[in-house]
Write a protein that holds these residues in place. Sequence first.
Motif, short mmCIF file in Angstrom:
data_model
loop_
_atom_site.label_atom_id
_atom_site.label_comp_id
_atom_site.label_asym_id
_atom_site.label_seq_id
_atom_site.Cartn_x
_atom_site.Cartn_y
_atom_site.Cartn_z
N THR A 49 18.19 27.76 51.25
CA THR A 49 18.38 28.20 49.87
C THR A 49 17.61 29.49 49.65
O THR A 49 16.74 29.87 50.46
N GLN A 66 24.40 36.03 50.67
CA GLN A 66 23.31 35.78 49.74
C GLN A 66 21.98 35.63 50.47
O GLN A 66 20.95 36.19 50.07
N ARG A 119 11.54 32.20 35.24
CA ARG A 119 12.81 32.69 34.71
C ARG A 119 12.57 33.63 33.52
O ARG A 119 11.69 33.39 32.71
N GLN A 166 23.72 34.64 33.56
CA GLN A 166 23.09 33.46 34.15
C GLN A 166 23.52 33.29 35.60
O GLN A 166 22.69 33.03 36.49
N LEU A 167 24.81 33.47 35.88
CA LEU A 167 25.33 33.35 37.24
C LEU A 167 24.76 34.46 38.13
O LEU A 167 24.41 34.21 39.29
N ASP A 188 21.19 33.52 39.04
CA ASP A 188 21.11 32.45 40.04
C ASP A 188 21.50 32.97 41.42
O ASP A 188 20.86 32.63 42.42
N ALA A 189 22.54 33.79 41.49
CA ALA A 189 23.02 34.29 42.77
C ALA A 189 22.05 35.27 43.41
O ALA A 189 21.92 35.33 44.64
N GLY A 212 18.75 35.33 42.88
CA GLY A 212 17.39 34.82 42.97
C GLY A 212 16.47 35.41 41.93
O GLY A 212 15.25 35.25 41.98
N ALA A 234 16.25 34.76 38.46
CA ALA A 234 16.83 33.81 37.50
C ALA A 234 16.43 34.05 36.05
O ALA A 234 15.34 34.56 35.77
N CYS A 235 17.32 33.64 35.15
CA CYS A 235 17.05 33.68 33.72
C CYS A 235 17.46 32.33 33.12
O CYS A 235 18.07 31.49 33.80
N TRP A 236 17.11 32.12 31.85
CA TRP A 236 17.44 30.87 31.18
C TRP A 236 17.82 31.16 29.75
O TRP A 236 17.10 31.85 29.03
N LEU A 240 19.00 40.97 39.09
CA LEU A 240 19.94 40.32 38.18
C LEU A 240 20.94 41.33 37.63
O LEU A 240 22.17 41.11 37.66
#
Length: 500
Positions: A82, A116, A377, A392-393, A396-397, A399, A401-403, A473
């Motif tokens: 991962t 990735q 995040r 958001q995607l 995540d893709a 690394g 990340a946000c929320w 991002l």
Amino acid sequence: MNFEIQKRALSSVIRDELDALIVLWPSKDDALVSGQDPIAVLLQAALRHGDFEHKPGAVLSLYAHPGVKARHLVIACVAEGTVVQVRSAVNAAWTALKSSRIKRIGLHSAADLSPQVLQTLVASLADASYSYTSTLSKPKPRTLKQVVVSAHTVTAGLREALAHAQALVAGVEVAKEWANRPANHSTPTMLADAAKSIAKAASFKCEVMGPKEVAKLGMGAFLAVAKGAAEPLRFIVMRYNGAATGQPPVVLVGKGITFDTGGISIKPAAEMDEMKYDMCGAASVLGVFKALGELKPAINVVGLIPATENMPDGLAVKPGDVVTSMSGQTIEILNTDAEGRLVLCDALTYAERFKPEAVIDIATLTGACVIALGGVRSGLFSSDDSLAQALQLAGDASGDACWRMPLDDDYADGLKSRYADVANVAGRQAGSVTAAKFLQRFASRYPWAHLDIAGTAWKSGAAKGATGRPVGLLLHYLLARANEKAVKTTSPRSTSTRRS
């Protein structure tokens, strides 16, 4: 640094003349450790004696190992591979090597690489080996110059991913450089010069406005923040034109407070030096534009950076003052340390003239967001569900990340004022949300998102330094949008371009 990728077997890579070889090993796979090559024999013994474990970040480090030409050999476990596990493995491997002068390194994946994972490998190694040098009298620059990635299978997709990763590294390091610089080496004028330098590449334009031009535009909120600073403000407008002229751009707005004392509502002295990082939003916009120049995607992007210091001299704006923003809305400034939203609101109004597809502002805006999400995040606020989902995607893709956080209308109640259309702060509760609600008032004419990066843009303590987030991002989002547009353009059924 220079990166390249090769289709190679490990039995071949161990014969290369390298300063170091990092072998990334997956979770237990008997087929990989049953051979008789030096690495397999080594792992068999290490596993048998419990000296190497199949857990993320576990490392086995050796020097001048028989059968391996590289001076240093490090085997690092990536477990299931991962993004988080790969990053942990690379960081652990570099920790074992960083005291050595490593110029040329091999990075071999014992398992198949995905695009990735490859991007994570490259970005993580660049991050781990980064060295700030600009204001040191005896700098210790990064010695690592060349990284050779190898795997059993190398596809066209992996080669494209490596090009993206190299551009990302260039962009992240621009963002780190400008964020890490002390405020006297990163003034609004210096930021503007950096933007001009990046914009020398093809397909770029850059315009820089000063106090007179900003006053003529009616940016009363931005001007109010700059009143107490001796350093003149700069409003930086960058344009990357990679697509047709008529294609609506994505607008990125980066908060550029090059030093934040808090103004009259002055901050406590402890750790105030870290307020040089209050322009990390601006630095991330510079980083994204650097990466765009490397990759040249088919998309139009505008970057807006309102840059100023927030200082407490005799001309500084005072708590209780009322100013008129570019939108015509009046603002009661109850706290001069809530200045970021004041410079951003005028930039958000300015963004309307580009008839944008979407507008994303990026800011180290609130300590409340640090309390809510820590340093893992970034906070994401958006008035548009499809834009929020895309970001958001992308987070995540990549690394990075946000929320997503809420934007219920009830949160705006605390911003009501008797003396102006809106106050610049509400109470202590939900501070990151009320700040976003303030910005939302000025972003009603287009799909809009706000990234609060106060917890993710830099690290404190022994590891003090800028992270370069959220360049990853944002770049991933923009490239995804460019790819979507390319597919729609080439599709025989395509009649229009979807808006985010």
